[in-house]
Enzyme design. Structure first.
Site, PDB file in Angstrom:
ATOM      1  N   ASN A   8      13.536  -1.048  -6.087  1.00 54.26           N
ATOM      2  CA  ASN A   8      12.504  -0.849  -5.067  1.00 54.26           C
ATOM      3  C   ASN A   8      11.645  -2.102  -5.076  1.00 54.26           C
ATOM      4  OD1 ASN A   8      10.503  -0.048  -3.325  1.00 54.26           O
ATOM      5  ND2 ASN A   8       9.964   1.808  -4.433  1.00 54.26           N
ATOM      6  N   LYS A  15      10.524  -3.234  -8.704  1.00 48.56           N
ATOM      7  CA  LYS A  15      10.578  -2.080  -9.587  1.00 48.56           C
ATOM      8  C   LYS A  15      12.036  -1.707  -9.780  1.00 48.56           C
ATOM      9  CE  LYS A  15       6.208  -0.116  -7.927  1.00 48.56           C
ATOM     10  NZ  LYS A  15       5.591   1.058  -7.266  1.00 48.56           N
ATOM     11  N   ARG A  90      16.123   0.711  -2.172  1.00 49.94           N
ATOM     12  CA  ARG A  90      15.265   1.379  -1.201  1.00 49.94           C
ATOM     13  C   ARG A  90      14.902   0.385  -0.103  1.00 49.94           C
ATOM     14  NH1 ARG A  90       8.992   2.218  -0.987  1.00 49.94           N
ATOM     15  NH2 ARG A  90       8.829   3.836   0.616  1.00 49.94           N
ATOM     16  N   HIS A 179       8.893   7.608   4.390  1.00 48.30           N
ATOM     17  CA  HIS A 179       8.885   8.493   3.218  1.00 48.30           C
ATOM     18  C   HIS A 179      10.018   9.525   3.295  1.00 48.30           C
ATOM     19  CE1 HIS A 179       4.317   7.609   2.768  1.00 48.30           C
ATOM     20  NE2 HIS A 179       5.001   6.855   1.916  1.00 48.30           N
ATOM     21  N   ARG A 240      -4.553   1.803   4.823  1.00 51.56           N
ATOM     22  CA  ARG A 240      -4.163   1.872   6.229  1.00 51.56           C
ATOM     23  C   ARG A 240      -5.036   2.874   6.967  1.00 51.56           C
ATOM     24  NH1 ARG A 240       1.927   3.015   4.631  1.00 51.56           N
ATOM     25  NH2 ARG A 240       2.287   1.190   3.318  1.00 51.56           N
ATOM     26  N   GLY A 328       1.229  11.052  -5.571  1.00 49.49           N
ATOM     27  CA  GLY A 328       0.098  10.957  -6.490  1.00 49.49           C
ATOM     28  C   GLY A 328      -1.034  11.916  -6.238  1.00 49.49           C
ATOM     29  N   GLU A 382      11.898   9.629  -5.841  1.00 48.35           N
ATOM     30  CA  GLU A 382      12.677   8.850  -4.873  1.00 48.35           C
ATOM     31  C   GLU A 382      13.819   8.088  -5.539  1.00 48.35           C
ATOM     32  OE1 GLU A 382       9.562   7.467  -1.535  1.00 48.35           O
ATOM     33  OE2 GLU A 382       8.799   7.344  -3.586  1.00 48.35           O
TER      34      GLU A 382
END
Length: 399
Positions: A8, A15, A90, A179, A240, A328, A382
């Site tokens: 990712n 990651k 991803r 998502h 955002r 989260g 994910e």
């Protein structure tokens, strides 16, 4: 042993996790950060020998992957010893053509970069990581798993914007949603936890993290979602704005604010950061509790927007069997969950305060006994979903 290396990547980070096929066990994981920041690079690697941290210059993603391989070797577990059968990447934006996991070749990689026009904060970093990873692991199949793919089941009435249809078609302007990897695995796990077939459930999933979106899911299929052409639309997020009248953008442009500055403001300086000066909800909550009016208003705006979509999706689905919180804030914010669900008793939704407040990291029901809508908290994963989809594609190609 068969495993998948899940990647990712962002513009300045990589990651990674190595996930064993079948068991889902994490054999290793880590983070390469501050790529291209002179002398500031860092690799944090966790494997069978614990955590190691190495600082040093990481000029680009190719150097990042070289550093990852070095960490495996230096900690006594060479990456080639882990039985990796695929590399799963991803990718945030797949446009309208990538509707399923896709084997990456030169043409696919180039198209992912071209789609950066729709996801400038994400796809360039994905592309850089794909190029670097294919160079380091040329013998392995590389699979792109797209955040937009899950939402390709939306009906035309849900993804169409009411603008000139020729203009929309020429520039690919429509709702794509994001998502999707998270919404997919969370909705499945919710059905499994309840012991009910996925295709029998009407679900509303709230993915509430630094990036946030909601999704109406009917029988396992996305039928509406809050993010749109880009990940900017919809809920209030860490940086955002979420929904904003397009006229506000024209107003700023006419007053001399540049296109790039407007982009930065709405994507990187808005949301909780713009309203309170911080993206950390813990700080926002503490400030509100201390009487900070701006922090209190930010929470109210956040909750109001989420409730707006919750009500809308109850209408779209003509009711719901489950409401699922994840990511989260969704997993760790009992106060937010309570505020969002408050006042929906009219449709049979009742939280159990003790269940909602209980400290638990697993999948659990937080609605009250007798609630007509079951409310759950389901941890997202994910990376596990990317690994699953990658191995499934590779197995199908081998048949």
């Amino acid at each position: 042993m068969n495993a998948v290396l899940v990647v990712n990547s962002g513009s300045s980070s990589i990651k990674y996790q190595v996930i064993e096929e079948g068991s889902g066990a994490r054999l290793a994981q880590g983070l390469v950060e501050r790529i291209a920041e002179r002398g500031a690079g860092r690799v944090v690697h966790t494997g069978s020998h614990g955590e190691t941290i190495v600082d040093g210059d990481i000029p680009d993603h190719a150097a990042g992957f070289a550093a990852i391989v070095e960490r495996f070797a230096e900690t006594g577990t060479p990456i080639e010893s882990l039985g990796i059968v695929a590399v799963g990447h991803r990718v945030v934006h797949g446009g309208s053509e990538f509707i399923a996991p896709t084997l990456i070749d030169d043409e696919v990689a180039e198209r992912i970069l071209e789609l950066a026009e729709l996801a400038p904060l994400h796809n360039p970093g994905h592309h850089a990581a794909i190029i670097a990873a294919r160079a380091v692991f040329p013998e392995l199949p590389h699979v792109a798993v797209f955040d937009t793919a899950f939402h390709q089941t939306m009906p035309e009435k849900a993804y169409t914007y009411a603008i000139d249809r020729e203009l929309a078609a020429e520039h690919g302007i429509r709702r794509y949603g994001f998502h999707g990897i998270s919404h997919s695995i969370v909705s499945r796990r919710a059905a499994q936890h309840l012991g009910r077939p996925l295709d029998s459930l009407k679900q509303i999933v709230l993915h509430l993290g630094n990036g946030a979106s909601m999704c109406a899911i009917d029988g396992g299929r996305s039928v509406d979602t809050s993010m749109g052409l880009t990940p900017l639309e919809g809920l209030v997020m860490g940086t955002r704005s979420g929904n904003i009248d397009a006229g506000a953008i024209f107003h700023l442009l006419r007053r001399g604010v540049s296109v790039d500055e407007v982009d930065r403001e709405l994507n990187k300086r808005s949301g909780f950061l713009g309203m309170t000066g911080t993206i950390d909800f813990r700080d926002v909550r503490a400030a509100a509790a201390a009487g900070d009016a701006a922090a209190q208003l930010a929470i109210e705006v956040y909750v109001h927007r989420a409730r707006h979509y919750l009500g809308a999706y109850l209408a779209v689905l003509e009711g719901a069997d489950t409401i699922v919180f994840t990511a989260g804030l969704g997993e760790n914010g009992p106060d937010l969950r309570a505020l969002i669900c408050a006042g929906f008793e009219w449709c049979g939704l009742r939280l159990d305060p003790a269940r909602n407040d209980a400290r638990d990291s697993g999948t659990r029901v937080i609605s009250a006994e007798g609630s007509q809508i079951t409310v759950l908290v389901v941890p997202t994963d994910e990376e596990a979903e990317i690994a699953k989809q990658s191995t499934a594609l590779v197995a199908s190609l081998a048949e």
